[in-house]
Design a protein around this motif. Structure first.
Motif, PDB file in Angstrom:
ATOM      1  N   PRO A   1      46.625  28.309  34.153  1.00 41.76           N
ATOM      2  CA  PRO A   1      47.785  27.984  35.002  1.00 41.76           C
ATOM      3  C   PRO A   1      48.435  29.239  35.553  1.00 41.76           C
ATOM      4  O   PRO A   1      48.697  30.196  34.813  1.00 41.76           O
ATOM      5  CB  PRO A   1      48.716  27.253  34.031  1.00 41.76           C
ATOM      6  N   GLY A   2      48.651  29.256  36.856  1.00 44.47           N
ATOM      7  CA  GLY A   2      49.310  30.382  37.486  1.00 44.47           C
ATOM      8  C   GLY A   2      48.438  31.601  37.718  1.00 44.47           C
ATOM      9  O   GLY A   2      48.917  32.637  38.179  1.00 44.47           O
ATOM     10  N   LYS A   3      47.165  31.473  37.383  1.00 45.88           N
ATOM     11  CA  LYS A   3      46.256  32.605  37.555  1.00 45.88           C
ATOM     12  C   LYS A   3      45.134  32.251  38.515  1.00 45.88           C
ATOM     13  O   LYS A   3      44.851  31.083  38.766  1.00 45.88           O
ATOM     14  CB  LYS A   3      45.681  33.030  36.204  1.00 45.88           C
TER      15      LYS A   3
ATOM     16  N   GLY B   1      31.156  21.652  39.049  1.00 47.91           N
ATOM     17  CA  GLY B   1      31.521  20.606  38.110  1.00 47.91           C
ATOM     18  C   GLY B   1      33.003  20.331  38.201  1.00 47.91           C
ATOM     19  O   GLY B   1      33.762  21.054  38.859  1.00 47.91           O
ATOM     20  N   GLN B   2      33.440  19.299  37.505  1.00 44.68           N
ATOM     21  CA  GLN B   2      34.818  18.847  37.624  1.00 44.68           C
ATOM     22  C   GLN B   2      35.799  19.638  36.771  1.00 44.68           C
ATOM     23  O   GLN B   2      36.998  19.485  36.917  1.00 44.68           O
ATOM     24  CB  GLN B   2      34.921  17.353  37.232  1.00 44.68           C
ATOM     25  N   GLY B   3      35.291  20.496  35.919  1.00 42.79           N
ATOM     26  CA  GLY B   3      36.165  21.280  35.055  1.00 42.79           C
ATOM     27  C   GLY B   3      36.350  20.614  33.709  1.00 42.79           C
ATOM     28  O   GLY B   3      36.406  19.381  33.602  1.00 42.79           O
ATOM     29  N   THR B   4      36.434  21.436  32.685  1.00 43.67           N
ATOM     30  CA  THR B   4      36.709  20.937  31.339  1.00 43.67           C
ATOM     31  C   THR B   4      37.774  21.835  30.721  1.00 43.67           C
ATOM     32  O   THR B   4      37.685  23.060  30.791  1.00 43.67           O
ATOM     33  CB  THR B   4      35.415  20.883  30.499  1.00 43.67           C
ATOM     34  N   GLN B   5      38.796  21.212  30.153  1.00 41.83           N
ATOM     35  CA  GLN B   5      39.948  21.950  29.658  1.00 41.83           C
ATOM     36  C   GLN B   5      39.701  22.471  28.255  1.00 41.83           C
ATOM     37  O   GLN B   5      39.245  21.723  27.372  1.00 41.83           O
ATOM     38  CB  GLN B   5      41.187  21.050  29.645  1.00 41.83           C
ATOM     39  N   VAL B   6      40.009  23.733  28.051  1.00 41.29           N
ATOM     40  CA  VAL B   6      39.965  24.334  26.718  1.00 41.29           C
ATOM     41  C   VAL B   6      41.374  24.786  26.369  1.00 41.29           C
ATOM     42  O   VAL B   6      41.998  25.539  27.126  1.00 41.29           O
ATOM     43  CB  VAL B   6      38.999  25.530  26.663  1.00 41.29           C
ATOM     44  N   THR B   7      41.866  24.326  25.240  1.00 36.96           N
ATOM     45  CA  THR B   7      43.186  24.720  24.762  1.00 36.96           C
ATOM     46  C   THR B   7      43.020  25.320  23.371  1.00 36.96           C
ATOM     47  O   THR B   7      42.429  24.691  22.489  1.00 36.96           O
ATOM     48  CB  THR B   7      44.135  23.520  24.691  1.00 36.96           C
ATOM     49  N   VAL B   8      43.518  26.519  23.209  1.00 35.31           N
ATOM     50  CA  VAL B   8      43.395  27.203  21.924  1.00 35.31           C
ATOM     51  C   VAL B   8      44.734  27.132  21.207  1.00 35.31           C
ATOM     52  O   VAL B   8      45.766  27.550  21.750  1.00 35.31           O
ATOM     53  CB  VAL B   8      42.965  28.662  22.112  1.00 35.31           C
ATOM     54  N   SER B   9      44.709  26.599  19.989  1.00 34.94           N
ATOM     55  CA  SER B   9      45.927  26.465  19.202  1.00 34.94           C
ATOM     56  C   SER B   9      45.931  27.501  18.079  1.00 34.94           C
ATOM     57  O   SER B   9      44.889  28.072  17.731  1.00 34.94           O
ATOM     58  CB  SER B   9      46.027  25.061  18.620  1.00 34.94           C
ATOM     59  N   SER B  10      47.098  27.686  17.497  1.00 38.38           N
ATOM     60  CA  SER B  10      47.218  28.676  16.417  1.00 38.38           C
ATOM     61  C   SER B  10      46.671  28.122  15.113  1.00 38.38           C
ATOM     62  O   SER B  10      46.667  26.925  14.891  1.00 38.38           O
ATOM     63  CB  SER B  10      48.683  29.068  16.221  1.00 38.38           C
TER      64      SER B  10
END
Length: 130
Positions: free
Chosen positions: A41-43, A121-130
């Motif tokens: 986001p924002g980049k 491709g449609q994109g796949t979200q990666v979210t890294v948690s602590s």
């Protein structure tokens, strides 16, 4: 028509490994290369790694070098991106793309190289948690 389907994203803990997959369909009988990109986001969109399976060439951005591994299956219709030791800064939407007919081995790393890819491709979200 060439279509790409990305998968493998999700929420992962920092330090874990993750493998993203991308399956291509409708590829013509031609030389082709794949690229992986991400956008947080924002980049701006960031090229991570590119591969031309028939030439066995792989290239990585500085940010991807060392923790990211690109590969394809034997049929050269699936491309994978393994991320080891994921970090919070890896949180982004990841995209695969294909470069057909006259693939450039380093296209994904060139300025505006993303604009020369033939399908995404449609994109796949990666979210890294602590």
């Amino acid at each position: 028509d060439v279509q790409l389907q990305a998968s493998g994203g999700g929420t992962v803990q920092a330090g874990e490994s993750l493998t993203l997959s991308c399956t291509a369909s409708g590829l013509p009988r031609a030389d082709h290369g794949f690229g992986w990109f991400r956008q947080a986001p924002g980049k701006e969109r960031e090229g991570l790694s590119c591969i031309i399976p028939d030439r066995r060439t792989t290239y990585y951005s500085d940010s991807a070098m060392g923790r990211f591994t690109i590969s394809t299956d034997n049929a050269r219709t699936k491309v994978f991106l393994k991320i080891d030791n994921v970090k919070h800064e890896d949180t982004a939407t990841y995209y695969c793309a294909v470069d057909i007919w006259t693939p450039d081995p380093r296209r994904c790393l060139r300025q505006n190289g993303w604009s020369r890819y033939d399908a995404w491709g449609q994109g796949t979200q990666v979210t890294v948690s602590s």
